[in-house]
Scaffold this motif. Structure first.
Motif, PDB file in Angstrom:
ATOM      1  N   VAL A 265       2.995  -2.366  13.328  1.00 59.57           N
ATOM      2  CA  VAL A 265       1.920  -1.862  12.484  1.00 59.57           C
ATOM      3  C   VAL A 265       0.638  -2.576  12.878  1.00 59.57           C
ATOM      4  O   VAL A 265       0.585  -3.800  12.937  1.00 59.57           O
ATOM      5  CB  VAL A 265       2.211  -2.082  10.992  1.00 59.57           C
ATOM      6  CG1 VAL A 265       0.983  -1.746  10.150  1.00 59.57           C
ATOM      7  CG2 VAL A 265       3.390  -1.223  10.546  1.00 59.57           C
ATOM      8  N   ILE A 266      -0.411  -1.802  13.149  1.00 57.27           N
ATOM      9  CA  ILE A 266      -1.702  -2.351  13.551  1.00 57.27           C
ATOM     10  C   ILE A 266      -2.756  -1.852  12.572  1.00 57.27           C
ATOM     11  O   ILE A 266      -2.880  -0.650  12.332  1.00 57.27           O
ATOM     12  CB  ILE A 266      -2.076  -1.896  14.983  1.00 57.27           C
ATOM     13  CG1 ILE A 266      -0.987  -2.298  15.977  1.00 57.27           C
ATOM     14  CG2 ILE A 266      -3.426  -2.475  15.396  1.00 57.27           C
ATOM     15  CD1 ILE A 266      -1.163  -1.650  17.347  1.00 57.27           C
ATOM     16  N   LYS A 278      11.074   3.576  12.688  1.00 53.36           N
ATOM     17  CA  LYS A 278      11.954   3.009  13.702  1.00 53.36           C
ATOM     18  C   LYS A 278      11.416   3.316  15.097  1.00 53.36           C
ATOM     19  O   LYS A 278      11.058   4.451  15.404  1.00 53.36           O
ATOM     20  CB  LYS A 278      13.366   3.585  13.551  1.00 53.36           C
ATOM     21  CG  LYS A 278      14.395   2.981  14.503  1.00 53.36           C
ATOM     22  CD  LYS A 278      15.796   3.497  14.191  1.00 53.36           C
ATOM     23  CE  LYS A 278      16.831   2.870  15.108  1.00 53.36           C
ATOM     24  NZ  LYS A 278      18.190   3.356  14.809  1.00 53.36           N
ATOM     25  N   SER A 279      11.350   2.245  15.908  1.00 51.14           N
ATOM     26  CA  SER A 279      10.923   2.383  17.310  1.00 51.14           C
ATOM     27  C   SER A 279       9.605   3.140  17.416  1.00 51.14           C
ATOM     28  O   SER A 279       9.438   4.029  18.258  1.00 51.14           O
ATOM     29  CB  SER A 279      12.011   3.085  18.139  1.00 51.14           C
ATOM     30  OG  SER A 279      13.240   2.403  18.045  1.00 51.14           O
ATOM     31  N   SER A 280       8.665   2.788  16.556  1.00 50.59           N
ATOM     32  CA  SER A 280       7.396   3.503  16.487  1.00 50.59           C
ATOM     33  C   SER A 280       6.234   2.535  16.340  1.00 50.59           C
ATOM     34  O   SER A 280       6.410   1.366  15.993  1.00 50.59           O
ATOM     35  CB  SER A 280       7.394   4.485  15.307  1.00 50.59           C
ATOM     36  OG  SER A 280       8.411   5.457  15.456  1.00 50.59           O
ATOM     37  N   THR A 281       5.047   3.039  16.587  1.00 49.39           N
ATOM     38  CA  THR A 281       3.813   2.281  16.379  1.00 49.39           C
ATOM     39  C   THR A 281       2.952   3.023  15.369  1.00 49.39           C
ATOM     40  O   THR A 281       2.727   4.235  15.500  1.00 49.39           O
ATOM     41  CB  THR A 281       3.034   2.111  17.693  1.00 49.39           C
ATOM     42  OG1 THR A 281       3.829   1.349  18.602  1.00 49.39           O
ATOM     43  CG2 THR A 281       1.713   1.391  17.450  1.00 49.39           C
ATOM     44  N   ILE A 282       2.490   2.287  14.378  1.00 47.33           N
ATOM     45  CA  ILE A 282       1.629   2.860  13.346  1.00 47.33           C
ATOM     46  C   ILE A 282       0.292   2.124  13.427  1.00 47.33           C
ATOM     47  O   ILE A 282       0.239   0.900  13.278  1.00 47.33           O
ATOM     48  CB  ILE A 282       2.218   2.673  11.932  1.00 47.33           C
ATOM     49  CG1 ILE A 282       3.716   3.020  11.907  1.00 47.33           C
ATOM     50  CG2 ILE A 282       1.428   3.483  10.929  1.00 47.33           C
ATOM     51  CD1 ILE A 282       4.022   4.447  12.212  1.00 47.33           C
ATOM     52  N   LYS A 283      -0.772   2.857  13.647  1.00 48.91           N
ATOM     53  CA  LYS A 283      -2.096   2.253  13.774  1.00 48.91           C
ATOM     54  C   LYS A 283      -3.030   2.827  12.708  1.00 48.91           C
ATOM     55  O   LYS A 283      -3.259   4.033  12.649  1.00 48.91           O
ATOM     56  CB  LYS A 283      -2.661   2.497  15.175  1.00 48.91           C
ATOM     57  CG  LYS A 283      -3.982   1.772  15.433  1.00 48.91           C
ATOM     58  CD  LYS A 283      -4.430   1.955  16.872  1.00 48.91           C
ATOM     59  CE  LYS A 283      -5.727   1.187  17.137  1.00 48.91           C
ATOM     60  NZ  LYS A 283      -6.186   1.346  18.545  1.00 48.91           N
TER      61      LYS A 283
END
Length: 366
Positions: A265-266, A278-283
């Protein structure tokens, strides 16, 4: 005159009413509004209509009338799903015949009370507390909210006198007398009901609120202006919904009540309970509703994901996805407004940079 009940030195309850409009056909938001009322489209996972209700309650109003028309059952069900700190009455307008007509339809509800009329597809960053205070202190017959715009030719525009009072309203003037456009919030004394009864339908065959306000001015009643300093959005078109979503998300406070597995998480992100990332990027800034599954995906800035959505193998940013939608292996989605229960999935190709305005319960194969 507004009656004020003082609760203590700092808090008071304003004994006036609110009339919030949630009718109309929403033609500029089709195909979404074929199946849902435009004021129920979410911005940062909250129906636009709720922002107006909250603003009225924040002022201290506890008696709210909501004008409903097409899809009235949806509006009633959605509003009644929340326990508001106010009594809410639904008033059926039928065919939308103008804002002044809505006041006449609500005459019995309004009675002899002062009231604020709030268009239900508007969002104001700073609410209406400051403007309600000005209405109370100046005690005019009407106080209208204005904001400075760069393109006044596209709005109803107010001409002000040397004291800052409204002396004339002009609808979409070729040569604007000012750059002060009408915001969809108006404070009135009961005399406006007489004004609405004394005007004629416009070329659109509607009773225009601008004509009613001009009637007040022409008949010697005092109309004051109050300038909106923060941002304001009329969410009448898809691009307006997306812009409002950006503006609201800019002010969110991060919160994570979901489950994270091998994910990052950014920035400022809200993840509601029951959601698996899961196995993800959250911006951020972005918001993900409850009960969602985000798998092998990228959720980018200025994105709102509704409740019970699945985002799998997909990149999405600067978009609004409503409840119950499922996006599977569809590449990159940008600047999109996706309705409820939508299914978008990969076929043989993976096109990039797709842009959608998709109605509820659609089924798209790429």
């Amino acid at each position: 005159m507004i009656k004020v009940k003082y609760l203590n030195e700092k808090l008071y309850q304003v004994v006036m009413k609110a009339l919030i409009l949630s009718g109309g056909h929403g033609t500029r938001l089709r195909p979404l509004t074929y199946s849902q009322q435009k004021q129920l489209i979410p911005v940062a996972n909250k129906p636009v209509l709720f922002y107006g209700i909250e603003d009225a309650i924040e002022v201290g109003i506890r008696d709210i009338g909501i004008i409903v028309g097409p899809n009235k059952e949806q509006v009633i069900e959605m509003v009644n799903s929340v326990e508001w700190e106010a009594e809410i009455e639904f008033i059926y307008q039928g065919e939308p015949k103008g804002l002044a007509h809505a006041i006449l339809v609500a005459e019995e509800f309004l009675g002899d009370d002062d009231f604020v009329m709030y268009l239900g597809d508007n969002i104001l960053k700073d609410g209406i507390v400051e403007h309600a205070e000005k209405f109370r202190s100046l005690n005019p017959d009407s106080l209208i909210l204005l904001t400075e715009v760069e393109n006044p030719q596209q709005f109803g525009v107010a001409e002000l006198d040397d004291d800052g009072r409204v002396k004339k309203l002009v609808e979409k003037p070729r040569v604007p007398p000012s750059n002060y456009a009408l915001v969809g919030v108006y404070f009135f004394k009961p005399i406006v009901i007489e004004a609405c009864k004394n005007i004629e339908p416009s070329w659109r065959n509607e009773l225009e609120i601008t004509d009613a306000i001009q009637w007040l001015i022409d008949n010697g009643y005092r109309v004051e202006a109050s300038i909106v300093k923060g941002w304001w959005k009329d969410t009448g078109k898809p691009e307006d919904i997306l812009e409002a979503n950006r503006l609201v998300l800019d002010d969110i406070q991060p919160r994570n009540e979901g489950t994270m597995e091998d994910s990052k998480v950014i920035g400022r992100v809200i993840i509601e309970s029951g959601t698996l990332v899961k196995s993800s990027t959250i911006k951020g800034p972005c918001i993900i509703g409850e009960g969602c599954t985000i798998l092998n995906s990228y959720i980018g800035p200025y994105t709102s994901i509704g409740n019970y959505c699945e985002i799998i193998g997909t990149e999405i940013e600067d978009s609004v996805v409503m409840d119950g939608s499922r996006l599977v292996n569809v590449g990159k989605i940008v600047e999109s407004l996706i309705g409820r229960g939508v299914r978008i999935r990969e076929d043989d190709l993976k096109p990039k940079g797709l842009r959608f305005v998709v109605g509820d319960n659609s089924n798209i194969v790429l």
